[in-house]
Scaffold this motif. Structure first.
Motif, PDB file in Angstrom:
ATOM      1  N   ASP A  91      12.232 -21.316  21.339  1.00 37.50           N
ATOM      2  CA  ASP A  91      11.792 -21.947  22.665  1.00 37.50           C
ATOM      3  C   ASP A  91      12.899 -21.169  23.499  1.00 37.50           C
ATOM      4  N   PHE A  92      13.315 -19.433  23.582  1.00 32.89           N
ATOM      5  CA  PHE A  92      13.597 -18.385  24.649  1.00 32.89           C
ATOM      6  C   PHE A  92      12.702 -18.030  25.785  1.00 32.89           C
ATOM      7  N   ASN A  93      12.835 -17.906  26.635  1.00 29.23           N
ATOM      8  CA  ASN A  93      12.172 -17.807  27.895  1.00 29.23           C
ATOM      9  C   ASN A  93      13.021 -16.420  28.651  1.00 29.23           C
ATOM     10  N   PRO A  94      12.232 -15.240  29.165  1.00 31.11           N
ATOM     11  CA  PRO A  94      10.338 -15.256  29.061  1.00 31.11           C
ATOM     12  C   PRO A  94      10.305 -14.677  27.527  1.00 31.11           C
ATOM     13  N   ARG A  95       8.847 -14.678  27.292  1.00 27.67           N
ATOM     14  CA  ARG A  95       8.770 -14.018  26.354  1.00 27.67           C
ATOM     15  C   ARG A  95       9.626 -12.760  24.909  1.00 27.67           C
ATOM     16  N   LYS A  97      12.109 -11.834  25.946  1.00 24.25           N
ATOM     17  CA  LYS A  97      13.496 -12.449  25.376  1.00 24.25           C
ATOM     18  C   LYS A  97      13.544 -12.903  23.586  1.00 24.25           C
ATOM     19  N   ARG A  98      12.342 -13.224  23.934  1.00 28.69           N
ATOM     20  CA  ARG A  98      11.793 -14.212  22.562  1.00 28.69           C
ATOM     21  C   ARG A  98      11.972 -12.556  21.642  1.00 28.69           C
ATOM     22  N   LEU A  99      10.601 -11.751  21.934  1.00 22.67           N
ATOM     23  CA  LEU A  99      10.803 -10.634  21.044  1.00 22.67           C
ATOM     24  C   LEU A  99      11.829  -9.981  20.594  1.00 22.67           C
ATOM     25  N   ALA A 100      12.500  -9.177  22.546  1.00 23.23           N
ATOM     26  CA  ALA A 100      13.672  -8.822  21.522  1.00 23.23           C
ATOM     27  C   ALA A 100      14.263  -9.336  20.892  1.00 23.23           C
ATOM     28  N   PHE A 101      14.870 -11.069  20.788  1.00 21.96           N
ATOM     29  CA  PHE A 101      16.068 -11.659  19.772  1.00 21.96           C
ATOM     30  C   PHE A 101      15.674 -12.189  18.122  1.00 21.96           C
TER      31      PHE A 101
ATOM     32  N   MET B   1      11.581 -27.211  20.358  1.00 27.00           N
ATOM     33  CA  MET B   1      11.260 -26.853  19.427  1.00 27.00           C
ATOM     34  C   MET B   1       9.809 -26.662  19.164  1.00 27.00           C
ATOM     35  N   ARG B   2       9.395 -25.608  20.118  1.00 31.34           N
ATOM     36  CA  ARG B   2       8.017 -25.425  19.599  1.00 31.34           C
ATOM     37  C   ARG B   2       7.532 -24.886  18.493  1.00 31.34           C
ATOM     38  N   PHE B   3       7.862 -24.922  18.075  1.00 33.71           N
ATOM     39  CA  PHE B   3       7.618 -23.411  16.810  1.00 33.71           C
ATOM     40  C   PHE B   3       7.222 -24.621  15.164  1.00 33.71           C
ATOM     41  N   LEU B   4       8.387 -26.122  15.664  1.00 26.80           N
ATOM     42  CA  LEU B   4       8.602 -26.790  14.665  1.00 26.80           C
ATOM     43  C   LEU B   4       7.136 -27.714  14.789  1.00 26.80           C
ATOM     44  N   LYS B   5       6.822 -27.833  15.720  1.00 29.12           N
ATOM     45  CA  LYS B   5       6.023 -28.872  16.618  1.00 29.12           C
ATOM     46  C   LYS B   5       4.545 -28.655  16.706  1.00 29.12           C
ATOM     47  N   ASP B   6       4.239 -27.378  16.940  1.00 23.10           N
ATOM     48  CA  ASP B   6       2.970 -26.946  16.582  1.00 23.10           C
ATOM     49  C   ASP B   6       2.258 -26.680  15.351  1.00 23.10           C
ATOM     50  N   ASN B   7       1.216 -27.615  15.090  1.00 22.13           N
ATOM     51  CA  ASN B   7       0.937 -28.086  13.572  1.00 22.13           C
ATOM     52  C   ASN B   7      -0.804 -28.510  13.987  1.00 22.13           C
ATOM     53  N   ARG B   8      -1.633 -26.944  14.543  1.00 23.26           N
ATOM     54  CA  ARG B   8      -2.694 -26.566  14.627  1.00 23.26           C
ATOM     55  C   ARG B   8      -2.620 -25.209  12.957  1.00 23.26           C
ATOM     56  N   GLY B   9      -3.909 -25.662  12.602  1.00 22.98           N
ATOM     57  CA  GLY B   9      -3.722 -25.033  11.578  1.00 22.98           C
ATOM     58  C   GLY B   9      -5.631 -24.587  11.112  1.00 22.98           C
ATOM     59  N   ILE B  10      -5.623 -23.913  12.534  1.00 16.94           N
ATOM     60  CA  ILE B  10      -6.878 -23.057  12.572  1.00 16.94           C
ATOM     61  C   ILE B  10      -7.048 -21.566  12.565  1.00 16.94           C
ATOM     62  N   GLU B  11      -7.950 -20.682  13.169  1.00 15.45           N
ATOM     63  CA  GLU B  11      -7.878 -19.729  12.711  1.00 15.45           C
ATOM     64  C   GLU B  11      -9.166 -18.852  13.447  1.00 15.45           C
ATOM     65  N   SER B  12      -9.230 -18.116  14.265  1.00 18.96           N
ATOM     66  CA  SER B  12     -10.497 -17.612  14.216  1.00 18.96           C
ATOM     67  C   SER B  12     -11.206 -16.574  12.860  1.00 18.96           C
ATOM     68  N   THR B  13     -12.260 -16.517  13.290  1.00 18.92           N
ATOM     69  CA  THR B  13     -13.086 -15.887  11.618  1.00 18.92           C
ATOM     70  C   THR B  13     -13.138 -14.566  12.117  1.00 18.92           C
ATOM     71  N   GLU B  14     -12.522 -13.396  13.075  1.00 24.16           N
ATOM     72  CA  GLU B  14     -12.363 -12.372  13.133  1.00 24.16           C
ATOM     73  C   GLU B  14     -10.676 -12.356  13.266  1.00 24.16           C
ATOM     74  N   VAL B  15      -9.778 -13.244  12.923  1.00 23.27           N
ATOM     75  CA  VAL B  15      -8.598 -12.923  13.041  1.00 23.27           C
ATOM     76  C   VAL B  15      -8.076 -12.767  11.024  1.00 23.27           C
ATOM     77  N   ALA B  16      -8.864 -13.234  10.747  1.00 30.75           N
ATOM     78  CA  ALA B  16      -8.840 -13.911   8.885  1.00 30.75           C
ATOM     79  C   ALA B  16      -9.685 -12.280   8.666  1.00 30.75           C
ATOM     80  N   LEU B  17     -10.876 -12.054   8.786  1.00 29.47           N
ATOM     81  CA  LEU B  17     -11.287 -10.481   8.491  1.00 29.47           C
ATOM     82  C   LEU B  17     -10.219  -9.857   8.597  1.00 29.47           C
TER      83      LEU B  17
END
Lengths: 197, 48
Positions: A91-95, A97-101, B1-17
């Motif tokens: 949730d930190f901003n900017p990016r 800061k997130r990467l450093a932490f 809680m941006r990380f917890l709220k992200d529910n995407r379960g999709i990925e591009s084929t290139e990334v998987a390879l």
């Protein structure tokens, strides 16, 4: 919704069963129970991913909580704390800061528990894939949960191989995107069953 | 809680390879060189 909560709760309960290991069960039985619950959770997540291209938050969150309980019981406190910290760092901003932490916290996690340094590095790498938008949040949460629950980073090898096979098949079928939870389930299934074969 | 709220379960084929190739190459390198690297590190640690 109730189904999601039940599945997530099942993972947490398995963690508590595991805590009771010295009193109630043998290690082998509980290892099987935990693996079974993990596979059931991943199977349910896979169904949702195939259907909606999304996995409901209660399932992934339940997996993370259950993995955290198991991880703490196994003594993997450093990867568990790192995961909690990275959840907040997101949730930190900017990016920058997130990467450093994230890098600093991961380094400290590895230093404070050297035995779990590889797990911490793997968790950071997986989180970075999400941070740069390369992987979906549900995939990343499930991967982190599996890594902590199994306590062995080598589980990511069969998952990556399954992802590669799925990618090749999707490319041949001219598809641009794949539901990666299918690979996570197949890789975890192989990893769990391989010692039995 | 941006990380917890992200529910995407999709990925591009290139990334998987790419992930599959990177993981396999890393594991292969570890299997080939891991013991040698550990021996070198132990050697240096012994000298220190």
């Amino acid at each position: 919704m109730a189904g999601h909560v039940t599945a997530g709760f099942a993972v947490c309960v398995s963690g508590f069963f595991y805590l009771e290991r010295p009193f109630c069960y043998g290690a082998k039985e509980l290892y099987l129970v935990v693996n079974f619950v993990l596979l059931v959770l991943l199977f349910v997540c896979m169904i949702y991913d195939l259907k909606d291209r999304e996995v409901p938050m209660p399932l992934t969150l339940g997996g993370l909580v259950g993995a955290g309980v198991l991880g703490l019981f196994h003594g993997l406190w450093s990867p568990v704390l790192l995961t909690i910290a990275l959840t907040h760092v997101a949730d930190f901003n900017p990016r920058e800061k997130r990467l450093a932490f994230a890098l600093t916290l991961s380094a400290f996690a590895g230093i404070f528990q050297p035995d779990a340094a590889l797990l911490c590095a793997v968790i950071l790498s997986i989180w970075m894939l999400w941070e740069f938008g390369i992987m979906g949040g549900a995939d990343v949460k499930l991967l982190i949960a599996i890594t902590i629950m199994i306590g062995n980073a080598t589980i990511l090898i069969p998952i990556a191989v399954a992802g590669g096979i799925q990618g090749v098949i999707a490319s041949l079928r001219k598809q641009r995107e794949i539901p990666f939870v299918v690979s996570i389930f197949c890789g975890a299934l192989f990893f769990v069953l391989f010692p039995l074969i | 809680m941006r990380f917890l709220k992200d529910n995407r379960g999709i990925e591009s084929t290139e990334v998987a390879l790419i992930i599959a190739v990177v993981v396999l190459v890393s594991y292969g390198a570890y299997r080939l060189l891991g013991q040698n690297i550990a021996a070198k590190v132990n050697d240096i640690a012994g000298k220190i």
